[in-house]
Write a protein that holds these residues in place. Structure first.
Motif: not given
Lengths: 77, 77
Positions: A1, A4, A23-25, A58-60, A62-66, B1, B4, B20, B23-25, B64-67
């Motif tokens: 895989m 990101s 920490k999460l990923l 992300t690897p696929n 997509n862009v996650l704007h945080i 742990m 989330s 996403d 899949k990531l977490l 974390l606020h996403i898009n």
């Protein structure tokens, strides 16, 4: 895989989000790119669809704007 | 742990971000809460600091606020 990519610009909200994301990923699953200091990668980020930082590509593809930190216009100055 | 929690309200951007994030977490590391249909959890989300959805509440309490999809005011209607 494939990994990101976390794009940020060094702002406090970026650094906080970076620590959470790593920490999460897991550190082996995400590359960190500081586009404030590594400006040659700004165009790469824009082509990927990054509109603001911090953002997670992300690897696929997509862009996650945080948490809205800084617009790309601000980073470019 | 501990896990989330991913709060969303069923909007298209929420569902895309949910896929996403899961899949990531990994599905075992995140609970999905649809606060549009499970309205009893809106106040819980607000107390945790959720300002808009989709948002990811991390195990250490950061949000974390996403898009930006929908404000909490919109969800409450």
């Amino acid at each position: 895989m494939s990994k990101s990519i976390f794009y940020h610009a060094g702002c406090p909200v970026c650094v906080s989000a970076e620590q959470d994301i790593v920490k999460l990923l897991g550190p082996e699953k995400v590359d960190i790119v500081h586009i404030g200091s590594d400006r040659s990668r700004i165009s790469e980020a824009e082509k990927a669809g990054v509109k603001s930082v911090p953002a997670l590509l992300t690897p696929n593809g997509n862009v996650l704007h945080i948490n809205f930190g800084a617009s790309m216009a601000d980073v470019k100055g």
